[in-house]
Scaffold this motif. Structure first.
Motif, mmCIF file in Angstrom:
data_model
loop_
_atom_site.group_PDB
_atom_site.id
_atom_site.type_symbol
_atom_site.label_atom_id
_atom_site.label_comp_id
_atom_site.label_asym_id
_atom_site.label_seq_id
_atom_site.Cartn_x
_atom_site.Cartn_y
_atom_site.Cartn_z
ATOM 1 N N ASN A 1 -26.426 5.545 24.180
ATOM 2 C CA ASN A 1 -26.136 6.543 25.207
ATOM 3 C C ASN A 1 -24.738 6.270 25.741
ATOM 4 O OD1 ASN A 1 -25.996 8.170 27.443
ATOM 5 N ND2 ASN A 1 -27.795 7.322 28.459
ATOM 6 N N LYS A 2 -23.821 7.205 25.589
ATOM 7 C CA LYS A 2 -22.436 6.984 26.029
ATOM 8 C C LYS A 2 -22.316 6.834 27.534
ATOM 9 C CE LYS A 2 -20.372 9.360 22.101
ATOM 10 N NZ LYS A 2 -19.498 10.431 21.663
ATOM 11 N N LEU A 3 -23.309 7.295 28.286
ATOM 12 C CA LEU A 3 -23.301 7.170 29.746
ATOM 13 C C LEU A 3 -24.380 6.188 30.187
ATOM 14 C CD1 LEU A 3 -22.816 10.908 30.742
ATOM 15 C CD2 LEU A 3 -21.187 9.055 31.071
ATOM 16 N N LEU A 4 -24.431 5.022 29.593
ATOM 17 C CA LEU A 4 -25.515 4.085 29.868
ATOM 18 C C LEU A 4 -25.532 3.579 31.296
ATOM 19 C CD1 LEU A 4 -24.339 0.906 29.820
ATOM 20 C CD2 LEU A 4 -24.189 1.425 27.421
ATOM 21 N N SER A 5 -24.412 3.628 32.004
ATOM 22 C CA SER A 5 -24.382 3.138 33.379
ATOM 23 C C SER A 5 -25.101 4.084 34.335
ATOM 24 C CB SER A 5 -22.942 2.940 33.847
ATOM 25 O OG SER A 5 -22.241 4.155 33.829
ATOM 26 N N PHE A 6 -25.509 5.253 33.857
ATOM 27 C CA PHE A 6 -26.197 6.211 34.726
ATOM 28 C C PHE A 6 -27.699 6.245 34.481
ATOM 29 C CE2 PHE A 6 -21.807 7.504 34.669
ATOM 30 C CZ PHE A 6 -21.558 7.663 36.019
ATOM 31 N N ASN A 7 -28.214 5.292 33.720
ATOM 32 C CA ASN A 7 -29.657 5.187 33.533
ATOM 33 C C ASN A 7 -30.315 4.865 34.864
ATOM 34 O OD1 ASN A 7 -29.210 5.515 30.833
ATOM 35 N ND2 ASN A 7 -29.760 3.436 30.249
ATOM 36 N N GLY A 8 -31.437 5.509 35.141
ATOM 37 C CA GLY A 8 -32.197 5.186 36.350
ATOM 38 C C GLY A 8 -33.037 3.942 36.129
ATOM 39 N N LEU A 9 -33.574 3.405 37.217
ATOM 40 C CA LEU A 9 -34.432 2.225 37.100
ATOM 41 C C LEU A 9 -35.696 2.588 36.333
ATOM 42 C CD1 LEU A 9 -34.265 0.462 40.579
ATOM 43 C CD2 LEU A 9 -33.385 -0.360 38.401
ATOM 44 N N ALA A 10 -36.118 1.704 35.476
ATOM 45 C CA ALA A 10 -37.332 1.919 34.689
ATOM 46 C C ALA A 10 -38.477 1.128 35.310
ATOM 47 C CB ALA A 10 -37.100 1.458 33.248
ATOM 48 N N THR A 11 -39.673 1.632 35.126
ATOM 49 C CA THR A 11 -40.846 0.890 35.591
ATOM 50 C C THR A 11 -41.118 -0.259 34.626
ATOM 51 O OG1 THR A 11 -42.406 2.216 34.315
ATOM 52 C CG2 THR A 11 -41.839 3.021 36.529
ATOM 53 N N ASP A 12 -41.941 -1.197 35.060
ATOM 54 C CA ASP A 12 -42.290 -2.320 34.189
ATOM 55 C C ASP A 12 -42.958 -1.835 32.910
ATOM 56 O OD1 ASP A 12 -41.233 -4.111 35.974
ATOM 57 O OD2 ASP A 12 -43.150 -4.619 36.896
ATOM 58 N N ASP A 13 -43.803 -0.794 33.027
ATOM 59 C CA ASP A 13 -44.464 -0.251 31.835
ATOM 60 C C ASP A 13 -43.456 0.343 30.863
ATOM 61 O OD1 ASP A 13 -46.929 -0.995 32.787
ATOM 62 O OD2 ASP A 13 -47.401 0.962 33.658
ATOM 63 N N ASP A 14 -42.418 1.016 31.402
ATOM 64 C CA ASP A 14 -41.373 1.578 30.533
ATOM 65 C C ASP A 14 -40.636 0.467 29.787
ATOM 66 O OD1 ASP A 14 -41.995 4.131 31.382
ATOM 67 O OD2 ASP A 14 -40.393 4.208 32.878
ATOM 68 N N ILE A 15 -40.332 -0.614 30.489
ATOM 69 C CA ILE A 15 -39.628 -1.733 29.859
ATOM 70 C C ILE A 15 -40.490 -2.359 28.771
ATOM 71 C CG2 ILE A 15 -38.727 -4.074 30.258
ATOM 72 C CD1 ILE A 15 -36.864 -1.820 31.189
ATOM 73 N N VAL A 16 -41.769 -2.561 29.043
ATOM 74 C CA VAL A 16 -42.673 -3.134 28.035
ATOM 75 C C VAL A 16 -42.729 -2.226 26.809
ATOM 76 C CG1 VAL A 16 -45.089 -3.695 27.537
ATOM 77 C CG2 VAL A 16 -44.039 -4.473 29.658
ATOM 78 N N THR A 17 -42.803 -0.919 27.030
ATOM 79 C CA THR A 17 -42.827 0.029 25.912
ATOM 80 C C THR A 17 -41.549 -0.073 25.096
ATOM 81 O OG1 THR A 17 -44.213 1.537 27.184
ATOM 82 C CG2 THR A 17 -43.035 2.468 25.303
ATOM 83 N N LYS A 18 -40.403 -0.158 25.770
ATOM 84 C CA LYS A 18 -39.129 -0.271 25.057
ATOM 85 C C LYS A 18 -39.038 -1.577 24.283
ATOM 86 C CE LYS A 18 -36.150 2.609 27.930
ATOM 87 N NZ LYS A 18 -34.890 2.667 28.658
ATOM 88 N N ILE A 19 -39.473 -2.678 24.896
ATOM 89 C CA ILE A 19 -39.393 -3.980 24.237
ATOM 90 C C ILE A 19 -40.316 -4.044 23.022
ATOM 91 C CG2 ILE A 19 -40.030 -6.425 24.573
ATOM 92 C CD1 ILE A 19 -38.656 -6.216 27.321
ATOM 93 N N ASN A 20 -41.427 -3.340 23.079
ATOM 94 C CA ASN A 20 -42.347 -3.336 21.936
ATOM 95 C C ASN A 20 -41.824 -2.502 20.767
ATOM 96 O OD1 ASN A 20 -44.220 -5.083 23.042
ATOM 97 N ND2 ASN A 20 -45.363 -3.443 24.035
ATOM 98 N N ALA A 21 -40.921 -1.582 21.019
ATOM 99 C CA ALA A 21 -40.315 -0.774 19.946
ATOM 100 C C ALA A 21 -38.808 -0.708 20.164
ATOM 101 C CB ALA A 21 -40.921 0.626 19.947
ATOM 102 N N PRO A 22 -38.112 -1.845 20.108
ATOM 103 C CA PRO A 22 -36.695 -1.868 20.487
ATOM 104 C C PRO A 22 -35.792 -1.073 19.563
ATOM 105 C CG PRO A 22 -37.326 -3.953 19.503
ATOM 106 C CD PRO A 22 -38.583 -3.162 19.676
#
Length: 201
Positions: free
Chosen positions: A92-113
């Motif tokens: 994402n070229k605008l990565l500094s504008f990502n909103g805070l993710a929930t813990d569940d979102d982070i776990v989902t991302k880490i499981n499919a990086p």
């Protein structure tokens, strides 16, 4: 007397049997020592690999903070390319504008990086799927309060009239090393609003 002499003559093979038993015992001790040595070498190799993966994930946090700061310098337009160099790629070229993710979102991302990363990096010089790190970002703008922050804004030259706002980031660094080693580090980063640099990438 003849009976005693016959018994002694039959003991001649006894020394051979004892020598064979001693050799068998020494061989077993040697094999056991060799197996222990091989096992210890494997343990040392696995420990080295785990530490290397941890240090690379830790380096990813530093890289993530640098990417956030560089991306904030390109405010509104983001990075020019998704490939920063041979070792860093962003999704994402605008990565500094990502909103805070929930813990569940982070776990989902880490499981499919491989499909959900914000940035991918390699410490080996080339992006490969066998030895790769992934970064996940989230941030929110918030007023910064407290005497420590007031002291910090004075040092950085941000006056109270400029708002004293910061963008709080969570940076998650996941590194997938060789031999199925994996390290995940979560870190926080504060960017002082008004202290953006120039757009480099």
């Amino acid at each position: 007397m003849k009976h005693i002499r016959t018994t002694m003559e039959n003991d001649r093979g006894y020394v051979l049997v004892v020598a064979l038993l001693i050799m068998a015992i020494l061989s077993l001790i040697g094999v056991a020592g060799m197996n222990t040595s091989i096992f210890e070498t494997q343990v040392a190799g696995n420990e080295w690999n785990a530490k290397r993966t941890l240090y690379r994930a830790d380096g990813g946090v530093t890289l993530g903070a640098e990417l956030v700061e560089q991306n904030l310098g390109c405010e509104g337009i983001g990075f020019k390319s998704t490939l920063i160099n041979d070792t860093v790629m962003i999704s994402n070229k605008l990565l500094s504008f990502n909103g805070l993710a929930t813990d569940d979102d982070i776990v989902t991302k880490i499981n499919a990086p491989a499909t959900s990363y914000d940035a991918a990096f390699s410490a080996t010089g080339k992006l490969t799927k066998d030895d790769i790190g992934y970064l996940f970002f989230g941030g929110e703008t918030t007023p910064l309060v407290g005497s420590g922050m007031e002291f910090g804004t004075a040092i950085l030259g941000v006056s109270a009239s400029q708002g004293g706002y910061g963008k709080l980031y969570e940076i998650h660094s996941q590194y997938l090393g060789t031999k199925n080693s994996e390290s995940i580090i979560e870190s926080g980063w504060i960017h002082i609003v008004g202290k953006e640099g120039s757009c480099i990438f």
